[in-house]
Design a protein around this motif. Structure first.
Motif, mmCIF file in Angstrom:
data_model
loop_
_atom_site.group_PDB
_atom_site.id
_atom_site.type_symbol
_atom_site.label_atom_id
_atom_site.label_comp_id
_atom_site.label_asym_id
_atom_site.label_seq_id
_atom_site.Cartn_x
_atom_site.Cartn_y
_atom_site.Cartn_z
ATOM 1 N N LEU A 104 33.868 107.394 32.580
ATOM 2 C CA LEU A 104 32.530 106.819 32.524
ATOM 3 C C LEU A 104 31.478 107.914 32.621
ATOM 4 O O LEU A 104 30.454 107.873 31.932
ATOM 5 N N GLY A 105 31.754 108.924 33.431
ATOM 6 C CA GLY A 105 30.818 110.059 33.553
ATOM 7 C C GLY A 105 30.645 110.801 32.229
ATOM 8 O O GLY A 105 29.529 111.216 31.878
ATOM 9 N N GLU A 106 31.744 110.995 31.498
ATOM 10 C CA GLU A 106 31.654 111.671 30.200
ATOM 11 C C GLU A 106 30.862 110.851 29.201
ATOM 12 O O GLU A 106 30.068 111.400 28.420
ATOM 13 N N VAL A 107 31.042 109.532 29.233
ATOM 14 C CA VAL A 107 30.302 108.662 28.324
ATOM 15 C C VAL A 107 28.812 108.713 28.652
ATOM 16 O O VAL A 107 27.961 108.839 27.770
ATOM 17 N N GLU A 108 28.474 108.659 29.958
ATOM 18 C CA GLU A 108 27.068 108.729 30.361
ATOM 19 C C GLU A 108 26.459 110.072 30.003
ATOM 20 O O GLU A 108 25.299 110.150 29.574
ATOM 21 N N LEU A 109 27.230 111.147 30.140
ATOM 22 C CA LEU A 109 26.736 112.478 29.758
ATOM 23 C C LEU A 109 26.465 112.542 28.262
ATOM 24 O O LEU A 109 25.444 113.087 27.821
ATOM 25 N N ALA A 110 27.354 111.957 27.473
ATOM 26 C CA ALA A 110 27.160 111.931 26.017
ATOM 27 C C ALA A 110 25.926 111.108 25.651
ATOM 28 O O ALA A 110 25.175 111.487 24.737
ATOM 29 N N ILE A 111 25.700 110.018 26.355
ATOM 30 C CA ILE A 111 24.523 109.191 26.082
ATOM 31 C C ILE A 111 23.251 109.958 26.433
ATOM 32 O O ILE A 111 22.261 109.917 25.698
ATOM 33 N N ARG A 112 23.267 110.689 27.549
ATOM 34 C CA ARG A 112 22.086 111.490 27.928
ATOM 35 C C ARG A 112 21.801 112.593 26.926
ATOM 36 O O ARG A 112 20.658 112.989 26.731
ATOM 37 N N LYS A 113 22.855 113.122 26.286
ATOM 38 C CA LYS A 113 22.678 114.224 25.329
ATOM 39 C C LYS A 113 22.249 113.755 23.946
ATOM 40 O O LYS A 113 22.012 114.585 23.070
ATOM 41 N N LYS A 135 22.950 100.867 33.560
ATOM 42 C CA LYS A 135 24.353 101.174 33.824
ATOM 43 C C LYS A 135 25.282 100.139 33.191
ATOM 44 O O LYS A 135 26.398 100.473 32.777
ATOM 45 N N GLY A 136 24.801 98.898 33.066
ATOM 46 C CA GLY A 136 25.630 97.836 32.495
ATOM 47 C C GLY A 136 26.050 98.131 31.066
ATOM 48 O O GLY A 136 27.215 97.962 30.695
ATOM 49 N N LEU A 137 25.099 98.565 30.244
ATOM 50 C CA LEU A 137 25.429 98.895 28.846
ATOM 51 C C LEU A 137 26.331 100.117 28.782
ATOM 52 O O LEU A 137 27.254 100.176 27.975
ATOM 53 N N HIS A 138 26.093 101.084 29.666
ATOM 54 C CA HIS A 138 26.935 102.283 29.680
ATOM 55 C C HIS A 138 28.380 101.913 29.998
ATOM 56 O O HIS A 138 29.316 102.455 29.401
ATOM 57 N N MET A 139 28.550 100.969 30.930
ATOM 58 C CA MET A 139 29.911 100.544 31.268
ATOM 59 C C MET A 139 30.556 99.784 30.108
ATOM 60 O O MET A 139 31.745 99.948 29.838
ATOM 61 N N ARG A 140 29.773 98.978 29.405
ATOM 62 C CA ARG A 140 30.327 98.253 28.251
ATOM 63 C C ARG A 140 30.712 99.215 27.123
ATOM 64 O O ARG A 140 31.739 99.022 26.464
ATOM 65 N N ILE A 141 29.879 100.213 26.881
ATOM 66 C CA ILE A 141 30.208 101.231 25.860
ATOM 67 C C ILE A 141 31.485 101.950 26.265
ATOM 68 O O ILE A 141 32.367 102.217 25.433
ATOM 69 N N HIS A 142 31.619 102.251 27.565
ATOM 70 C CA HIS A 142 32.818 102.923 28.053
ATOM 71 C C HIS A 142 34.049 102.061 27.837
ATOM 72 O O HIS A 142 35.110 102.543 27.404
ATOM 73 N N LYS A 143 33.946 100.756 28.131
ATOM 74 C CA LYS A 143 35.084 99.847 27.920
ATOM 75 C C LYS A 143 35.446 99.762 26.438
ATOM 76 O O LYS A 143 36.616 99.727 26.080
ATOM 77 N N LEU A 144 34.436 99.739 25.575
ATOM 78 C CA LEU A 144 34.686 99.720 24.126
ATOM 79 C C LEU A 144 35.416 100.985 23.688
ATOM 80 O O LEU A 144 36.377 100.938 22.918
#
Length: 151
Positions: A104-113, A135-144
């Motif tokens: 999840l941290g890597e996905v959030e880092l990619a979204i920030r970049k 954070k909710g959308l970030h978690m859904r993107i991570h699950k996808l």
């Protein structure tokens, strides 16, 4: 002698006019690849091609029939392996087993970049909207991404 020289000059002029005409038509018809290929061939000039192949003893073969037979024998020896002792069992390791699934941290880092103020892609979702989401959308993107990763 002068007559022959004049004939050769005229033939050369006709040849060059034909080459120039081909270049002009390629340029007008926007056939850029053909245009540059013709220019390159013209600059290189005549370059004879040699078709020589070495036989088993290291001698060069020039006869086309002998060359074809040499290639036939070469691929026959290469592809028709009858001895099983020559074939080794090699374990293949793929990179897929070594690469862990994204966290999840890597996905959030990619979204920030994600770069701002760029036109959206096929999905028509601007990067700013994804960045501003919670954070909710970030978690859904991570699950996808995890579902895609597993399949």
């Amino acid at each position: 002698m002068r007559c022959e020289a004049r004939i050769f000059r005229n033939k050369k002029r006709e040849y060059l006019k034909g080459k120039i005409a081909v270049l002009e038509t390629n340029n007008k018809e926007k056939k850029i690849r053909d245009l540059y290929r013709s220019i390159s061939n013209f600059k290189k000039g005549y370059q004879p091609q040699t078709n020589l192949v070495k036989d088993d003893n290291g001698y060069f073969l020039a006869d086309s029939i002998k060359i074809v037979n040499r290639w036939k024998n070469f691929f026959s020896e290469l592809l028709n392996v009858h001895e099983t002792g020559d074939i080794r069992q090699i374990k293949m390791h793929t990179a897929e087993l070594l690469v862990p699934e994204p966290s999840l941290g890597e996905v959030e880092l990619a979204i920030r970049k994600l770069k701002s103020y760029k036109s959206p892609g096929i999905d028509q979702i601007p990067a700013e909207l994804i960045k501003a989401s919670g954070k909710g959308l970030h978690m859904r993107i991570h699950k996808l991404i995890q579902l895609i990763w597993d399949k």
